[in-house]
Design an enzyme around this catalytic site. Structure first.
Site, PDB file in Angstrom:
ATOM      1  N   ASP A  52       0.843  -1.202   0.000  1.00  0.00           N
ATOM      2  CA  ASP A  52       0.000   0.000   0.000  1.00  0.00           C
ATOM      3  C   ASP A  52       0.877   1.250   0.000  1.00  0.00           C
ATOM      4  OD1 ASP A  52       0.854  -0.207   2.596  1.00  0.00           O
ATOM      5  OD2 ASP A  52      -1.137  -0.188   3.515  1.00  0.00           O
ATOM      6  N   GLU A 190       8.628  -4.677  10.796  1.00  0.00           N
ATOM      7  CA  GLU A 190       9.095  -3.369  10.314  1.00  0.00           C
ATOM      8  C   GLU A 190       9.604  -2.511  11.470  1.00  0.00           C
ATOM      9  OE1 GLU A 190       6.500  -1.402   7.560  1.00  0.00           O
ATOM     10  OE2 GLU A 190       7.704   0.430   7.571  1.00  0.00           O
TER      11      GLU A 190
HETATM   12  O1  KIV Z   1       3.544  -1.170   1.724  1.00  0.00           O
HETATM   13  C1  KIV Z   1       4.723  -1.555   1.792  1.00  0.00           C
HETATM   14  O2  KIV Z   1       5.570  -1.233   0.953  1.00  0.00           O
HETATM   15  C2  KIV Z   1       5.095  -2.390   2.927  1.00  0.00           C
HETATM   16  C3  KIV Z   1       6.545  -2.689   3.114  1.00  0.00           C
HETATM   17  C4  KIV Z   1       7.283  -1.488   3.534  1.00  0.00           C
HETATM   18  C5  KIV Z   1       6.767  -3.821   4.037  1.00  0.00           C
HETATM   19  O3  KIV Z   1       4.262  -2.805   3.668  1.00  0.00           O
END
Ligand code: KIV
Length: 272
Positions: A52, A190
């Site tokens: 997202d 994260e």
């Molecule tokens: O939306 C995204 O790019 C993510 C990653 C940073 C893990 O969830």
């Protein structure tokens, strides 16, 4: 297994779990469009995440919250078409799974039906566990996401390191175990301390995919535009630029402008 460009075998969630078992690290990058997906797939990345983060990278929003189901479906469908080898995981947008289990499962099925991706990713632990179980019961593989979960940025008040304190670290470990027991095949971790990510990695059957979570996770994920240096605005400590695509593209655009201005493009050979 996954890193040879000549090895075109489709990566599945079983492959990802086997990689955890054998200790082979898992590479994941985001992509949001067909052309980028084709390049990442040809390069042999194990998994492509239709994050997202498309909200930031593709639409220029500050946060991930505005992206809609229709928008993520548009991006995911394009990425799925470009990925012959990599496992494609798609983020469920903010608001598409938090209201109720029924709505979460319905939206998960819709995304799978309309895109052709291989799995879905949801942010959160025990508070969404019934929805995670419902989605898995519908036959859809799920990747969890703990630590800094950007859809909760307003609750956290920013993008700082998560789970530094004992209580939050303990909650993260119990969330990870809860997701693991529910049957997720992977968990994104994260921006959490490396020691905590190492502990979770040892304690769960699911593959852990870190971003700003140190080197002991089973794999790593980065936003492709960050990893390839397409922008120099965002440079957190955890990020490494593996290429300088911004400069490469600027050089190409300069060359194009020069050739148009001096009339050397198109040449006779490039004309009909
Ligand atoms: O939306 C995204 O790019 C993510 C990653 C940073 C893990 O969830």
């Amino acid at each position: 297994m996954g890193y040879l460009t000549t090895d075109k075998k489709k990566i599945t969630v079983k492959t990802i779990l086997a990689m955890k078992g054998s200790g082979e690290k898992i590479s994941q990058l985001t992509a949001y469009d067909y052309t980028t997906a084709c390049i990442l797939d040809e390069a042999g990345v194990d998994s492509i995440l239709v994050g997202d983060s498309a909200s930031n990278v593709m639409s220029g929003n500050m946060f991930t919250l505005p992206i809609t189901i229709e928008e993520i479906i548009y991006h995911a469908r394009a990425v799925a078409k470009g990925s012959k080898h990599s496992l494609v995981v798609c983020d469920m947008p903010f608001g598409s799974y938090q209201i109720s289990k029924e709505e979460g499962v319905r939206n998960a099925i819709r995304i799978m039906k309309e895109t052709g991706v291989d799995a879905l990713k949801l942010e959160g632990g025990v508070e969404i566990i019934d929805t995670v179980k419902g989605i898995i019961a519908a036959g859809i593989p799920v990747e969890g996401h703990l630590g800094l979960t950007p859809q909760s940025v307003n609750k956290f008040g920013g993008y700082a390191l998560r789970a530094k304190e004992e209580a939050e670290a303990e909650k993260l470990i119990s969330d990870a175990k809860c997701l693991d027991d529910a049957g997720v095949f992977a968990i994104t971790l994260e921006k959490v301390p490396a020691a905590l990510a190492a502990r979770v990695t040892k304690e769960v059957k699911a593959a852990t995919i870190g971003i700003g979570a140190g080197n002991a996770t089973d794999g790593q994920v980065l936003v492709y535009a960050d990893a390839l240096g397409m922008s120099d605005k965002f440079k957190p400590k955890f990020l490494r630029h593996f290429a300088n695509m911004k400069q490469c593209m600027i050089d190409g655009v300069h060359e194009y402008i020069k050739c148009v201005k001096d009339s050397s493009f198109p040449s006779e050979a490039e004309s009909y």
